[in-house]
Motif scaffolding. Structure first.
Motif, PDB file in Angstrom:
ATOM      1  N   THR A  53      25.378  12.251  53.020  1.00 50.51           N
ATOM      2  CA  THR A  53      24.831  11.008  52.450  1.00 50.51           C
ATOM      3  C   THR A  53      24.775  11.059  50.931  1.00 50.51           C
ATOM      4  N   ILE A  71      24.168  -1.217  58.911  1.00 46.20           N
ATOM      5  CA  ILE A  71      22.892  -0.632  58.486  1.00 46.20           C
ATOM      6  C   ILE A  71      22.282  -1.586  57.462  1.00 46.20           C
ATOM      7  N   ARG A  76      16.272   3.566  52.561  1.00 45.37           N
ATOM      8  CA  ARG A  76      17.102   4.769  52.725  1.00 45.37           C
ATOM      9  C   ARG A  76      18.439   4.581  52.020  1.00 45.37           C
ATOM     10  N   PHE A  77      19.038   3.423  52.241  1.00 44.63           N
ATOM     11  CA  PHE A  77      20.317   3.098  51.626  1.00 44.63           C
ATOM     12  C   PHE A  77      20.198   3.209  50.106  1.00 44.63           C
ATOM     13  N   HIS A  80      19.961   6.811  48.724  1.00 47.82           N
ATOM     14  CA  HIS A  80      21.242   7.533  48.652  1.00 47.82           C
ATOM     15  C   HIS A  80      22.096   7.039  47.484  1.00 47.82           C
TER      16      HIS A  80
ATOM     17  N   ASP B  17      19.518   5.593  60.983  1.00 47.83           N
ATOM     18  CA  ASP B  17      20.884   5.082  60.911  1.00 47.83           C
ATOM     19  C   ASP B  17      21.540   5.318  59.551  1.00 47.83           C
ATOM     20  N   ALA B  18      20.793   5.027  58.482  1.00 45.71           N
ATOM     21  CA  ALA B  18      21.381   5.129  57.145  1.00 45.71           C
ATOM     22  C   ALA B  18      21.629   6.584  56.742  1.00 45.71           C
ATOM     23  N   ASP B  19      21.124   7.529  57.543  1.00 45.01           N
ATOM     24  CA  ASP B  19      21.386   8.945  57.254  1.00 45.01           C
ATOM     25  C   ASP B  19      22.490   9.507  58.145  1.00 45.01           C
ATOM     26  N   ILE B  21      24.806   7.774  59.935  1.00 43.93           N
ATOM     27  CA  ILE B  21      26.039   7.001  60.092  1.00 43.93           C
ATOM     28  C   ILE B  21      27.207   7.652  59.344  1.00 43.93           C
ATOM     29  N   VAL B  22      26.907   8.378  58.278  1.00 44.86           N
ATOM     30  CA  VAL B  22      28.001   9.008  57.530  1.00 44.86           C
ATOM     31  C   VAL B  22      28.597  10.193  58.300  1.00 44.86           C
TER      32      VAL B  22
END
Lengths: 444, 472
Positions: A53, A71, A76-77, A80, B17-19, B21-22
């Motif tokens: 991430t 997402i 969280r997005f 990162h 999810d945002a962690d 998904i990558v």
């Protein structure tokens, strides 16, 4: 035996979009990434965290997924995307030429400035009220100077740790700001070019000497230097932190000021500004009035080292006896692909020895306001950088960008190393000065 | 979950999810979401993580740098992805015995960088070597351009420390090339994460050669280029590497990060010879002649190290550069006997025509290891089906001339259904027995390599959450 394709079950099931699509994130730059992963090991934050991430490939995938509504663009997005230094080392590593910077900027436009509600508000205020209005910035810096010189600084000791650390990052404000004596300064000797100079926002206030040195070096190289009064801050910090409205206005102002000056090149001595100005055409895409002007302006922009190396140095250079190492500013090496020219100029200075450090093009952790928004990661990178610099045994480090210079000075202070930090123009100016002194002594 | 957090710490258990998904993708076109991603820091943590995950009935998918091209690190059945990225210490180098001991998350190129000053290098050099991990290399038995001279990963792995399904930690192999008993290290290398997790490895180091010379031969037809490959070997020249790139690949490289390849050429050969100077000069001269005779328009040798590096940089970045031509590519990894290269490449061109797909070829010509990359845009309805059919047709053509499905990328998910073209039911059953000897519950990387559970008394379906449409 044959297996028909229809009987195959390749696992291409994906989590289906469950949120709204975000058109601002569906940009063509994403298509060029085939997630090969070659960027991972060049990314400073991936190197430290080893988390996908916090890698360029991971962030690109996050932007893609958020754009498709798979997402959310929530906290969280944002974390990162904000941990990214925007150093663009991944662009150098990418075999496909993915313009990561543009992807990250698009994402930041959606998520806004980093940090707590308060720091976001402060950042917004700075981006819209401070950087576009340099007069206010001068006043602020004068206040800071007063604070630093009065006994008030002692008060800082009672501040909480986080604020105390931020206070320590503040550079001493010099006694004088840079104010050019005229808008047009004549070339010394035969005129070889007419160039504009970006005075900048922070540069004339905190690094006035470097702007003065840049002007002297340019003039000694036969350049008539124009410093248009109408110019302002380049807007780099705005663009990097997702603020484009004020940034566009700032870009237009600079475009108008410099195009009206009729110069052969626009010289920039701050790497971050140069990278942004070379991309004004992208910032102003879709603005019918400025599309063509922005392209013309961006094509004129040159880093001072790039311009001087191409022009070829003239005039006698005296000795500067010093061993130095060179820190590639991210926005010069990765953002503008300028690597050889600064080294070429250093090599031209008699008496000066360049000792290369390991990973000279890895970010020092300064990254605009990053050292304030992400102090821990910033310091981890800085400590690593100071170790690399220390290993060279050089007396000084050259970094032609104000952000890097502030950070490296702070690093030298933290590491209790006596390493001096110079701008490349400083050293060239010293070399010219040395030659002049020698000539003066010879005449005497 | 609590258990996992206790073992590795909160920051290294990802569930949002945002962690995670990558981690649904690697270097291939396949995707599947993991349920949990865990990043242990050492072998003890790996062992505890495996025990905890197994107690909860999760399948375990090991992951290195995620640069694989066959979906090997894609969690087909969900489950726990165990990233070994934090086990990245180079533990020791023994120059006298020419070995290095390292953790699986160490980046391939870092090994060579670490020993280059002493005059050594680590031979397997996948194109992704700047990013891929030693653990991933071991799992896939990876090769690279220099496989031609030095062999693949298994030829350089002496011993591995592994964690098995019950969390036990065992050493296989040792510090010398041959240990008594079964070559279990050899079994582990290339097992694509289906037997357990490597937590430490002892690899062989090679002495750097006195001289390395590289030349670029430029051809106006693919036929003459492939003929040159056949002729070079026939002439008794043993290059250290012999790589081919076609016009489409050259276009991609020159658009992405230019290496100075001629854009109008139909194909270029990149040939490298190594050894003592007397040999390299003679070999280079001979290669030059052979290429010219085969119809090369121009043959140019790199004049210095910088030029040599530039030639290689283009080749090593060729896969990634395909992004300049299309948003997706599907790479095949077929192998054919060298003498069958000209006819196979003609077949590849015919298949491209037949299925109406654009193919970029960049491959290890000296090994007969093809990499036809089928370019496409996954968003175009029907494109993927056509691409997969074209890929299957290419591999069928390789198998038909006595070749194989994969040279170095592994079977992973994408080619498991083709295993039956190469192996009989009995063959596959024997392999399954080996797998079950290490991993009786198919806990590790389920769904990879094997086409379908073979009817073997011991076989049970992994107690995994299997998404519909997936085949384990």
């Amino acid at each position: 035996m044959e297996t028909s394709v229809s009987s195959m079950h390749l696992p291409l099931q994906r989590t289906e979009p469950h949120g709204p699509v975000v058109p601002g994130l569906q940009i063509p730059e994403l298509d060029q990434c085939v997630h090969c992963g070659l960027c991972l090991t060049q990314c400073p934050t991936y190197r430290v965290t080893r988390l996908e991430t916090e890698s360029p490939r991971g962030r690109i995938h996050l932007v893609r997924a958020a754009g498709e509504g798979r997402i959310s663009t929530g906290e969280r997005f944002a974390e990162h995307l904000n941990l990214c230094l925007m150093c663009r080392a991944c662009e150098t590593a990418c075999p496909s030429g993915v313009k990561y910077g543009r992807i990250a900027e698009a994402a930041r436009e959606v998520i806004g400035p980093p940090g707590s509600a308060l720091s976001r508000a402060v950042a917004r205020l700075a981006f819209t009220q401070l950087f576009p209005r340099l007069g206010r910035m001068r006043v602020l810096l004068r206040l800071l100077r007063f604070y630093q010189r009065s006994g008030l600084r002692a008060v800082a000791r009672v501040l909480p740790r986080r604020l105390r650390e931020m206070e320590a990052l503040l550079p001493p404000v010099p006694a004088r700001f840079f104010t050019p004596e005229a808008e047009v300064l004549p070339a010394i000797g035969t005129r070889r070019a007419r160039v504009g100079l970006l005075n900048g926002c922070i540069m004339p206030l905190l690094f006035g000497d470097i702007n003065a040195a840049t002007v002297r070096v340019l003039r000694r190289n036969g350049c008539e230097v124009v410093i248009p009064k109408g110019q302002g801050c380049c807007g780099a910090l705005n663009v990097h932190n997702g603020e484009t409205t004020a940034a566009k206005a700032m870009a237009k102002r600079n475009i108008d000021a410099f195009l009206a000056a009729g110069v052969d090149a626009v010289i920039v001595n701050a790497a971050g500004c140069g990278a942004t100005m070379k991309e004004y055409d992208h910032l102003l895409r879709g603005d019918p009035e400025y599309t063509e002007k922005a392209a013309r302006f961006s094509a004129l922009c040159r880093d001072a080292s790039e311009f001087l190396a191409d022009l070829g140095l003239t005039g006698p250079l005296g000795p500067v006896d010093m061993t130095v190492t060179y820190q590639d500013p991210c926005h010069l090496a990765h953002g503008q692909k300028v690597r050889a020219q600064p080294r070429q100029l250093l090599a031209a200075i008699p008496g000066l020895t360049l000792i290369e450090m390991e990973a000279s093009d890895r970010c020092c952790g300064s990254a605009g306001i990053y050292n304030v928004t992400h102090p821990e990661m910033s310091r981890t990178l800085l400590d690593e950088k100071m170790t690399s610099i220390g290993r060279t045994g050089a007396e000084a480090v050259v970094a032609p960008n104000p952000g890097c210079m502030l950070q490296l000075r702070y690093g030298a202070q933290r590491a209790k190393a006596g390493t001096a930090v110079y701008h490349l123009m400083d050293l060239l100016d010293q070399a010219y000065q040395a030659a002049e002194d020698d000539a003066g002594r010879a005449r005497a | 979950m609590q258990e996992l957090r206790r073992i590795v710490g909160d920051a290294h258990v990802l569930v949002e999810d945002a962690d995670v998904i990558v981690y649904e993708q690697d270097g291939s076109i396949l995707q599947a979401m993991p349920e949990i991603v865990v990043l242990p820091a050492d072998v003890t943590q790996v062992s505890e993580v495996i025990r905890a995950a197994r107690r909860a009935g999760f399948p375990i998918v090991p992951r290195g740098s995620g640069t694989g091209l066959a979906g090997g690190a894609v969690p087909a059945g969900g489950g726990v992805v165990v990233s070994l990225a934090r086990l990245n210490r180079l533990l020791g180098v023994d120059y006298r015995n020419r070995t290095a001991e390292l953790e699986p998350g160490v980046i391939n190129l870092e090994v060579t960088k670490g020993v280059a000053k002493a005059g050594f290098f680590y031979a397997p050099d996948p194109s992704s070597q700047a990013a891929c991990s030693i653990g991933g290399n071991l799992a896939n038995n990876s090769g690279g351009p220099h496989t031609l001279a030095y062999g693949v990963t298994t030829n350089h792995a002496l011993g591995v420390e592994v964690v098995l399904h019950d969390g036990s930690i065992v050493w296989l192999g040792g510090t010398v090339p041959d240990v008594p008993g079964y070559d279990l290290c050899g079994v582990f290398v290339g097992s694509e994460g289906t037997l357990g997790i490597v937590t430490r490895a002892i690899v062989r180091l090679m002495r750097a050669r006195e001289d390395v010379r590289t030349l670029l031969a430029i051809f106006d037809s693919m036929d003459s280029a492939t003929q040159a490959v056949v002729d070079i070997t026939a002439a008794g020249i043993v290059p250290a590497a012999l790589e081919m790139m076609d016009k489409t690949t050259i276009e991609a490289v020159e658009r992405g990060a230019p290496a100075g390849y001629p854009r109008d050429a139909e194909a270029v050969l990149l040939l490298e010879v190594e050894g003592v100077r007397e040999y390299t000069e003679r070999a280079l001269r001979m290669a030059h002649e052979v290429c010219t005779r085969a119809g090369a328009r121009q043959v140019r040798a790199a004049r210095d190290e910088q030029e040599r590096q530039a030639l290689w940089k283009g080749r090593k970045g060729a896969f990634g550069a395909l992004g300049t031509l299309a948003p997706n590519y599907y790479v095949m990894d077929g192998v054919v006997p060298r003498s069958k290269l000209p006819q196979t490449m003609r077949a590849v061109a015919e298949i491209a025509e037949q299925y109406q797909v654009r193919i970029a070829n960049v491959f290890h010509a000296g090994d007969g290891n093809l990499h036809p990359n089928i370019l496409f845009d996954i968003r175009v309805p029907g494109a993927l089906d056509r691409v997969i059919e074209a890929g299957a047709a290419i591999l069928r053509a390789c198998v038909a001339v006595g070749g194989s499905l994969t040279g170095e990328h592994g079977i992973g998910l994408e080619k498991r259904d083709y295993m039956e073209w190469l192996f009989s039911k009995d063959d596959l059953e024997a392999m399954t027995r080996v797998r079950l000897a290490f991993d009786p519950q198919r806990a590790f990387n389920p769904g990879k390599i094997f086409p379908t559970p073979v009817s073997c008394g011991e076989v049970r379906r992994a107690p995994a959450r299997i998404p519909e449409g997936l085949w384990i």
